[in-house]
Design a protein around this motif. Structure first.
Motif, PDB file in Angstrom:
ATOM      1  N   ILE A   1     -27.712  25.496 -30.040  1.00  0.00           N
ATOM      2  CA  ILE A   1     -26.548  26.325 -30.357  1.00  0.00           C
ATOM      3  C   ILE A   1     -25.322  25.460 -30.634  1.00  0.00           C
ATOM      4  CG2 ILE A   1     -24.903  27.982 -29.363  1.00  0.00           C
ATOM      5  CD1 ILE A   1     -27.317  29.500 -28.269  1.00  0.00           C
ATOM      6  N   TYR A   2     -25.091  24.439 -29.835  1.00  0.00           N
ATOM      7  CA  TYR A   2     -23.937  23.554 -30.063  1.00  0.00           C
ATOM      8  C   TYR A   2     -24.049  22.875 -31.425  1.00  0.00           C
ATOM      9  CZ  TYR A   2     -20.414  19.958 -29.413  1.00  0.00           C
ATOM     10  OH  TYR A   2     -19.327  19.147 -29.574  1.00  0.00           O
ATOM     11  N   ASP A   3     -25.223  22.369 -31.750  1.00  0.00           N
ATOM     12  CA  ASP A   3     -25.415  21.699 -33.032  1.00  0.00           C
ATOM     13  C   ASP A   3     -25.197  22.659 -34.203  1.00  0.00           C
ATOM     14  OD1 ASP A   3     -25.875  19.302 -31.741  1.00  0.00           O
ATOM     15  OD2 ASP A   3     -28.055  19.352 -32.012  1.00  0.00           O
ATOM     16  N   GLU A   4     -25.628  23.913 -34.065  1.00  0.00           N
ATOM     17  CA  GLU A   4     -25.419  24.905 -35.123  1.00  0.00           C
ATOM     18  C   GLU A   4     -23.936  25.227 -35.268  1.00  0.00           C
ATOM     19  OE1 GLU A   4     -26.265  27.755 -38.180  1.00  0.00           O
ATOM     20  OE2 GLU A   4     -27.144  25.873 -37.483  1.00  0.00           O
ATOM     21  N   LEU A   5     -23.230  25.370 -34.157  1.00  0.00           N
ATOM     22  CA  LEU A   5     -21.786  25.622 -34.227  1.00  0.00           C
ATOM     23  C   LEU A   5     -21.070  24.445 -34.880  1.00  0.00           C
ATOM     24  CD1 LEU A   5     -21.180  27.304 -30.740  1.00  0.00           C
ATOM     25  CD2 LEU A   5     -21.238  28.423 -32.989  1.00  0.00           C
ATOM     26  N   CYS A   6     -21.485  23.231 -34.566  1.00  0.00           N
ATOM     27  CA  CYS A   6     -20.902  22.039 -35.209  1.00  0.00           C
ATOM     28  C   CYS A   6     -21.171  22.061 -36.707  1.00  0.00           C
ATOM     29  CB  CYS A   6     -21.479  20.764 -34.602  1.00  0.00           C
ATOM     30  SG  CYS A   6     -20.912  20.407 -32.935  1.00  0.00           S
ATOM     31  N   ARG A   7     -22.402  22.382 -37.078  1.00  0.00           N
ATOM     32  CA  ARG A   7     -22.773  22.393 -38.496  1.00  0.00           C
ATOM     33  C   ARG A   7     -21.930  23.386 -39.283  1.00  0.00           C
ATOM     34  NH1 ARG A   7     -24.918  25.118 -42.181  1.00  0.00           N
ATOM     35  NH2 ARG A   7     -25.508  26.882 -40.895  1.00  0.00           N
TER      36      ARG A   7
ATOM     37  N   ASN B   1     -23.259  35.168 -35.623  1.00  0.00           N
ATOM     38  CA  ASN B   1     -23.162  36.153 -34.554  1.00  0.00           C
ATOM     39  C   ASN B   1     -24.219  35.842 -33.493  1.00  0.00           C
ATOM     40  OD1 ASN B   1     -25.656  37.430 -35.250  1.00  0.00           O
ATOM     41  ND2 ASN B   1     -24.600  38.697 -36.751  1.00  0.00           N
ATOM     42  N   TYR B   2     -24.134  36.563 -32.379  1.00  0.00           N
ATOM     43  CA  TYR B   2     -25.038  36.269 -31.268  1.00  0.00           C
ATOM     44  C   TYR B   2     -26.498  36.545 -31.616  1.00  0.00           C
ATOM     45  CZ  TYR B   2     -21.008  35.564 -28.229  1.00  0.00           C
ATOM     46  OH  TYR B   2     -19.855  35.093 -27.652  1.00  0.00           O
ATOM     47  N   LEU B   3     -26.753  37.531 -32.466  1.00  0.00           N
ATOM     48  CA  LEU B   3     -28.136  37.803 -32.870  1.00  0.00           C
ATOM     49  C   LEU B   3     -28.713  36.626 -33.648  1.00  0.00           C
ATOM     50  CD1 LEU B   3     -27.852  41.550 -33.930  1.00  0.00           C
ATOM     51  CD2 LEU B   3     -28.829  40.617 -31.825  1.00  0.00           C
ATOM     52  N   ASP B   4     -27.892  36.034 -34.526  1.00  0.00           N
ATOM     53  CA  ASP B   4     -28.341  34.859 -35.276  1.00  0.00           C
ATOM     54  C   ASP B   4     -28.621  33.688 -34.338  1.00  0.00           C
ATOM     55  OD1 ASP B   4     -28.091  36.226 -37.691  1.00  0.00           O
ATOM     56  OD2 ASP B   4     -26.045  35.511 -38.022  1.00  0.00           O
ATOM     57  N   LEU B   5     -27.750  33.493 -33.355  1.00  0.00           N
ATOM     58  CA  LEU B   5     -27.960  32.399 -32.400  1.00  0.00           C
ATOM     59  C   LEU B   5     -29.197  32.650 -31.549  1.00  0.00           C
ATOM     60  CD1 LEU B   5     -24.275  31.695 -31.289  1.00  0.00           C
ATOM     61  CD2 LEU B   5     -25.660  30.406 -32.929  1.00  0.00           C
TER      62      LEU B   5
ATOM     63  N   GLU C   1     -35.036  36.646 -26.696  1.00  0.00           N
ATOM     64  CA  GLU C   1     -35.169  38.091 -26.880  1.00  0.00           C
ATOM     65  C   GLU C   1     -34.087  38.866 -26.144  1.00  0.00           C
ATOM     66  OE1 GLU C   1     -39.109  39.470 -26.148  1.00  0.00           O
ATOM     67  OE2 GLU C   1     -39.997  37.874 -27.354  1.00  0.00           O
ATOM     68  N   SER C   2     -33.527  38.292 -25.108  1.00  0.00           N
ATOM     69  CA  SER C   2     -32.473  38.955 -24.355  1.00  0.00           C
ATOM     70  C   SER C   2     -31.153  38.843 -25.115  1.00  0.00           C
ATOM     71  CB  SER C   2     -32.319  38.310 -22.981  1.00  0.00           C
ATOM     72  OG  SER C   2     -31.167  38.802 -22.333  1.00  0.00           O
ATOM     73  N   SER C   3     -30.436  39.951 -25.208  1.00  0.00           N
ATOM     74  CA  SER C   3     -29.166  39.944 -25.941  1.00  0.00           C
ATOM     75  C   SER C   3     -28.078  39.162 -25.226  1.00  0.00           C
ATOM     76  CB  SER C   3     -28.698  41.376 -26.184  1.00  0.00           C
ATOM     77  OG  SER C   3     -28.466  42.027 -24.955  1.00  0.00           O
ATOM     78  N   SER C   4     -28.293  38.809 -23.969  1.00  0.00           N
ATOM     79  CA  SER C   4     -27.263  38.079 -23.227  1.00  0.00           C
ATOM     80  C   SER C   4     -27.457  36.564 -23.253  1.00  0.00           C
ATOM     81  CB  SER C   4     -27.233  38.551 -21.774  1.00  0.00           C
ATOM     82  OG  SER C   4     -28.448  38.211 -21.126  1.00  0.00           O
TER      83      SER C   4
ATOM     84  N   PRO D   1     -24.764  34.642 -25.795  1.00  0.00           N
ATOM     85  CA  PRO D   1     -23.398  34.713 -25.281  1.00  0.00           C
ATOM     86  C   PRO D   1     -23.205  33.890 -24.003  1.00  0.00           C
ATOM     87  CG  PRO D   1     -24.168  36.910 -25.857  1.00  0.00           C
ATOM     88  CD  PRO D   1     -25.334  35.983 -25.989  1.00  0.00           C
ATOM     89  N   SER D   2     -24.226  33.857 -23.153  1.00  0.00           N
ATOM     90  CA  SER D   2     -24.139  33.062 -21.925  1.00  0.00           C
ATOM     91  C   SER D   2     -24.058  31.571 -22.238  1.00  0.00           C
ATOM     92  CB  SER D   2     -25.345  33.320 -21.027  1.00  0.00           C
ATOM     93  OG  SER D   2     -25.366  34.654 -20.618  1.00  0.00           O
ATOM     94  N   ILE D   3     -24.831  31.134 -23.219  1.00  0.00           N
ATOM     95  CA  ILE D   3     -24.819  29.720 -23.590  1.00  0.00           C
ATOM     96  C   ILE D   3     -23.477  29.346 -24.208  1.00  0.00           C
ATOM     97  CG2 ILE D   3     -25.834  28.014 -25.159  1.00  0.00           C
ATOM     98  CD1 ILE D   3     -28.555  29.413 -24.629  1.00  0.00           C
ATOM     99  N   VAL D   4     -22.948  30.192 -25.085  1.00  0.00           N
ATOM    100  CA  VAL D   4     -21.638  29.930 -25.688  1.00  0.00           C
ATOM    101  C   VAL D   4     -20.572  29.844 -24.598  1.00  0.00           C
ATOM    102  CG1 VAL D   4     -19.832  30.912 -27.174  1.00  0.00           C
ATOM    103  CG2 VAL D   4     -22.213  30.861 -27.955  1.00  0.00           C
ATOM    104  N   LYS D   5     -20.637  30.730 -23.620  1.00  0.00           N
ATOM    105  CA  LYS D   5     -19.671  30.707 -22.511  1.00  0.00           C
ATOM    106  C   LYS D   5     -19.794  29.422 -21.701  1.00  0.00           C
ATOM    107  CE  LYS D   5     -16.554  32.495 -19.811  1.00  0.00           C
ATOM    108  NZ  LYS D   5     -15.233  31.972 -20.076  1.00  0.00           N
ATOM    109  N   ARG D   6     -21.033  28.955 -21.460  1.00  0.00           N
ATOM    110  CA  ARG D   6     -21.215  27.693 -20.724  1.00  0.00           C
ATOM    111  C   ARG D   6     -20.620  26.525 -21.498  1.00  0.00           C
ATOM    112  NH1 ARG D   6     -26.740  29.411 -19.446  1.00  0.00           N
ATOM    113  NH2 ARG D   6     -27.495  27.904 -20.974  1.00  0.00           N
TER     114      ARG D   6
END
Length: 120
Positions: free
Chosen positions: A21-27, A37-41, A48-51, A54-59
């Motif tokens: 996720i970090y590498d994708e946000l950097c890209r 969006n969170y579904l793409d991530l 499969e969990s919708s949370s 968002p939990s990883i982005v928050k961390r």
């Protein structure tokens, strides 16, 4: 136990999903693209969990690796190491700040808003 390894971009330990996720946000920030969006991530990491995403982005945000500005329908992310920002998606029209549920216009602490309909 979650496996952690050193992310070469940050020099810090990250789980495999944090790294993806970090590498994708950097890209996307470097390319000047809209924040996924969170579904793409979730799809990127196979969650499969919708949370999960968002939990990883928050961390990542709590660790000071990214800064997130949340709007009602989208968010922008700053990569702290480079200063690059993700862009607003062109189909997102609002620039209003994110309003948590139950805190909209006309709300008050402690209960629902009573709407007066005049004398009956």
């Amino acid at each position: 136990m979650t496996m952690r390894s050193i992310n070469p971009r940050t020099g810090t330990e990250m789980t495999p999903n944090e790294t993806i996720i970090y590498d994708e946000l950097c890209r996307v920030a470097e390319a000047g693209e809209a924040c996924p969006n969170y579904l793409d991530l979730n799809e990127l990491i196979g969650a499969e969990s919708s949370s999960t995403s968002p939990s990883i982005v928050k961390r990542l945000e709590d660790r000071g690796l990214i800064t997130v500005i949340r709007f009602q329908r989208f968010r922008q992310v700053k990569i702290c190491a480079t200063g690059h920002w993700t862009m607003k998606a062109p189909n997102q029209k609002t620039t209003s700040a994110h309003v948590p549920r139950g805190c909209g216009a006309g709300s008050r602490a402690g209960g629902k808003v009573r709407v007066s309909r005049g004398a009956i």
